[in-house]
Design a protein around this motif. Structure first.
Motif, mmCIF file in Angstrom:
data_model
loop_
_atom_site.group_PDB
_atom_site.id
_atom_site.type_symbol
_atom_site.label_atom_id
_atom_site.label_comp_id
_atom_site.label_asym_id
_atom_site.label_seq_id
_atom_site.Cartn_x
_atom_site.Cartn_y
_atom_site.Cartn_z
ATOM 1 N N GLN A 124 0.652 -1.326 0.091
ATOM 2 C CA GLN A 124 0.025 -0.193 0.187
ATOM 3 C C GLN A 124 0.863 1.168 0.138
ATOM 4 N N LEU A 125 1.980 1.132 0.709
ATOM 5 C CA LEU A 125 2.560 2.365 0.943
ATOM 6 C C LEU A 125 3.452 2.580 -0.417
ATOM 7 N N SER A 126 3.817 1.486 -0.940
ATOM 8 C CA SER A 126 4.684 1.566 -2.040
ATOM 9 C C SER A 126 3.857 2.060 -3.481
ATOM 10 N N ALA A 127 2.788 1.546 -3.606
ATOM 11 C CA ALA A 127 1.820 1.806 -4.828
ATOM 12 C C ALA A 127 1.083 3.199 -4.530
ATOM 13 N N GLY A 128 1.303 3.619 -3.516
ATOM 14 C CA GLY A 128 0.453 5.096 -3.238
ATOM 15 C C GLY A 128 1.360 6.218 -4.053
ATOM 16 N N PHE A 129 2.492 5.875 -4.127
ATOM 17 C CA PHE A 129 3.304 7.020 -4.813
ATOM 18 C C PHE A 129 2.957 7.064 -6.273
ATOM 19 N N GLU A 130 2.578 6.170 -6.911
ATOM 20 C CA GLU A 130 2.269 6.131 -8.254
ATOM 21 C C GLU A 130 0.795 5.820 -8.810
ATOM 22 N N GLY A 131 0.232 5.402 -7.744
ATOM 23 C CA GLY A 131 -1.247 5.279 -8.081
ATOM 24 C C GLY A 131 -1.657 3.746 -8.456
ATOM 25 N N HIS A 132 -0.533 2.847 -8.777
ATOM 26 C CA HIS A 132 -0.903 1.829 -9.121
ATOM 27 C C HIS A 132 0.307 0.657 -8.653
ATOM 28 N N ALA A 133 0.083 -0.577 -8.448
ATOM 29 C CA ALA A 133 0.971 -1.428 -7.595
ATOM 30 C C ALA A 133 1.861 -2.255 -8.712
ATOM 31 N N ASP A 134 1.737 -2.282 -10.167
ATOM 32 C CA ASP A 134 2.282 -3.554 -10.683
ATOM 33 C C ASP A 134 3.863 -3.403 -10.632
ATOM 34 N N ASN A 135 4.445 -2.414 -10.914
ATOM 35 C CA ASN A 135 6.022 -2.212 -10.766
ATOM 36 C C ASN A 135 6.579 -2.412 -9.141
ATOM 37 N N ALA A 136 5.579 -1.687 -8.304
ATOM 38 C CA ALA A 136 6.132 -1.682 -7.075
ATOM 39 C C ALA A 136 6.106 -3.054 -6.464
ATOM 40 N N ALA A 137 4.926 -3.625 -6.643
ATOM 41 C CA ALA A 137 4.538 -5.244 -6.228
ATOM 42 C C ALA A 137 5.632 -6.121 -6.839
ATOM 43 N N ALA A 138 5.989 -6.034 -8.059
ATOM 44 C CA ALA A 138 7.128 -6.902 -8.546
ATOM 45 C C ALA A 138 8.439 -6.592 -7.939
ATOM 46 N N SER A 139 8.845 -5.221 -7.773
ATOM 47 C CA SER A 139 10.107 -5.087 -7.049
ATOM 48 C C SER A 139 10.184 -5.421 -5.335
ATOM 49 N N LEU A 140 9.017 -5.369 -4.804
ATOM 50 C CA LEU A 140 9.018 -5.894 -3.384
ATOM 51 C C LEU A 140 8.952 -7.298 -3.393
ATOM 52 N N LEU A 141 7.935 -8.016 -4.355
ATOM 53 C CA LEU A 141 7.811 -9.545 -4.164
ATOM 54 C C LEU A 141 8.598 -10.408 -4.882
ATOM 55 N N GLY A 142 9.271 -9.838 -6.164
ATOM 56 C CA GLY A 142 9.848 -10.525 -6.890
ATOM 57 C C GLY A 142 8.738 -11.556 -8.010
ATOM 58 N N GLY A 143 9.490 -12.206 -8.864
ATOM 59 C CA GLY A 143 8.529 -13.042 -9.641
ATOM 60 C C GLY A 143 7.729 -12.082 -10.322
ATOM 61 N N PHE A 144 6.382 -12.963 -10.720
ATOM 62 C CA PHE A 144 5.487 -12.326 -11.523
ATOM 63 C C PHE A 144 4.258 -12.174 -10.552
ATOM 64 N N VAL A 145 3.746 -10.775 -10.685
ATOM 65 C CA VAL A 145 2.782 -10.217 -9.791
ATOM 66 C C VAL A 145 1.185 -9.845 -10.401
ATOM 67 N N LEU A 146 0.380 -10.001 -9.662
ATOM 68 C CA LEU A 146 -0.974 -9.458 -10.153
ATOM 69 C C LEU A 146 -1.390 -8.638 -9.197
ATOM 70 N N ALA A 147 -1.752 -7.349 -9.468
ATOM 71 C CA ALA A 147 -1.954 -6.238 -8.654
ATOM 72 C C ALA A 147 -3.362 -5.665 -8.892
ATOM 73 N N TRP A 148 -3.994 -5.202 -7.820
ATOM 74 C CA TRP A 148 -5.105 -4.428 -8.038
ATOM 75 C C TRP A 148 -5.458 -3.594 -6.867
ATOM 76 N N CYS A 149 -6.342 -2.796 -7.145
ATOM 77 C CA CYS A 149 -6.758 -1.703 -6.096
ATOM 78 C C CYS A 149 -8.432 -2.040 -5.919
ATOM 79 N N ASP A 150 -8.634 -2.123 -4.462
ATOM 80 C CA ASP A 150 -9.942 -2.219 -3.891
ATOM 81 C C ASP A 150 -10.350 -1.044 -2.970
ATOM 82 N N ASN A 151 -11.343 -0.105 -3.231
ATOM 83 C CA ASN A 151 -11.623 0.786 -2.482
ATOM 84 C C ASN A 151 -10.649 1.705 -2.017
#
Length: 293
Positions: A124-151
């Motif tokens: 949440q903190l990382s994605a908040g800077f750009e408004g989407h979590a695709d790049n941030a989640a990949a850098s955080l978790l590694g591998g292939f990521v699925l990202a989404w925003c809910d409310n």
């Protein structure tokens, strides 16, 4: 920890049809050294091949510092002073997640200073800077990521990409602005294009994890890439040539880098890559790493 080193991978987002939803971590890394000091802030930035860092600020405006401060505030940590040494290897403004990597390194450093493991709030903190979590989640978790925003809450799930996939990037010398290329996107798209991209995004998850033979159709996109083509004609041309040669090629993030998802690490002979630096980058399967004491 009062002295630590953060290693964070680059990433490629969208992967064709997965606009703002799919991301892949790549084994090209920025390194940030963080030292807690008695007072004040000192930031040193070193270009280890990234290019385009001349205008990077070295004060509180630095993206790593901003992210670190946000994590520390969230976790209730107040370091008296900080000395950062940033070794940038991820090219800036090329569609390889350099901004997200900077944010993730700062968030991870803040968690380490608080002696806390990374958790869902880190996404949440990382994605908040750009408004989407695709790049941030990949850098955080590694591998292939699925990202989404809910409310207003960002989430991500990590999946293991198929071991035979060997990403290759073609990086041009020119830069691109995510803000500028997003401005080229229409407010609405035809229903048929949206339906095709939805199906292809679902297929991309299957192809990336289980059936690499389906990567070419799985990376077909009608949501965003052709609308942005005027911003980087050489990139659009290379994507077209690669796909015509049977390679699952996409624009990496907002461009202008081209991502080719291969199983042999090879760009076919006859494809014109003049003006691009072609690099095979394995999938980074670990995500951000912190060491220190």
């Amino acid at each position: 920890m009062t002295s630590l080193q953060v290693t964070v991978p680059a990433s490629s987002a969208n992967l064709g049809p997965g606009f703002d939803a799919l991301g892949l971590a790549l084994a090209l890394h920025d390194v940030v050294e963080v030292q807690v000091t008695d007072a004040g802030l000192k930031v040193e930035v070193f270009d280890a091949g990234a290019g385009g860092i001349e205008d990077v600020p070295t004060d509180e405006r630095h993206l790593v510092v901003r992210a670190l401060r946000r994590a520390c505030e969230h976790l209730g940590v107040k370091p008296p002073g900080l000395h950062l040494r940033c070794f940038n290897k991820i090219p800036h403004a090329r569609g390889l997640g350099s901004s997200a990597a900077a944010v993730v390194s700062g968030i991870a450093a803040g968690y380490a200073l608080a002696d806390k493991p990374l958790d869902g709030d880190a996404v949440q903190l990382s994605a908040g800077f750009e408004g989407h979590a695709d790049n941030a989640a990949a850098s955080l978790l590694g591998g292939f990521v699925l990202a989404w925003c809910d409310n207003g809450r960002f989430h991500a799930e990590r999946l293991n990409p198929h071991p035979s996939i060997r990403p290759v990037v073609a990086v041009p010398s020119v830069q691109s602005s995510t803000e500028a290329t997003r401005g080229l996107l229409p407010a609405e798209v035809p229903h048929t294009d949206a339906a095709l991209s939805t199906g292809r995004a679902a297929l991309a998850v299957h192809a990336l994890t289980s059936r690499p033979a389906l990567l070419l159709p799985a990376t077909e996109d009608r949501l965003h890439q052709h609308y942005r083509a005027s911003a980087y004609p050489a990139t659009a041309r290379l994507v077209h040539e690669l796909r015509a040669a049977g390679v699952a090629a996409t624009v990496s993030g907002a461009g202008p880098t081209v991502l080719a998802l291969t199983v042999d690490g090879i760009i076919p002979a006859g494809v014109d890559v003049e003006g691009f630096e072609v690099i095979e980058l394995p999938v980074d399967r670990t995500g951000v790493q912190v060491t220190g004491r």
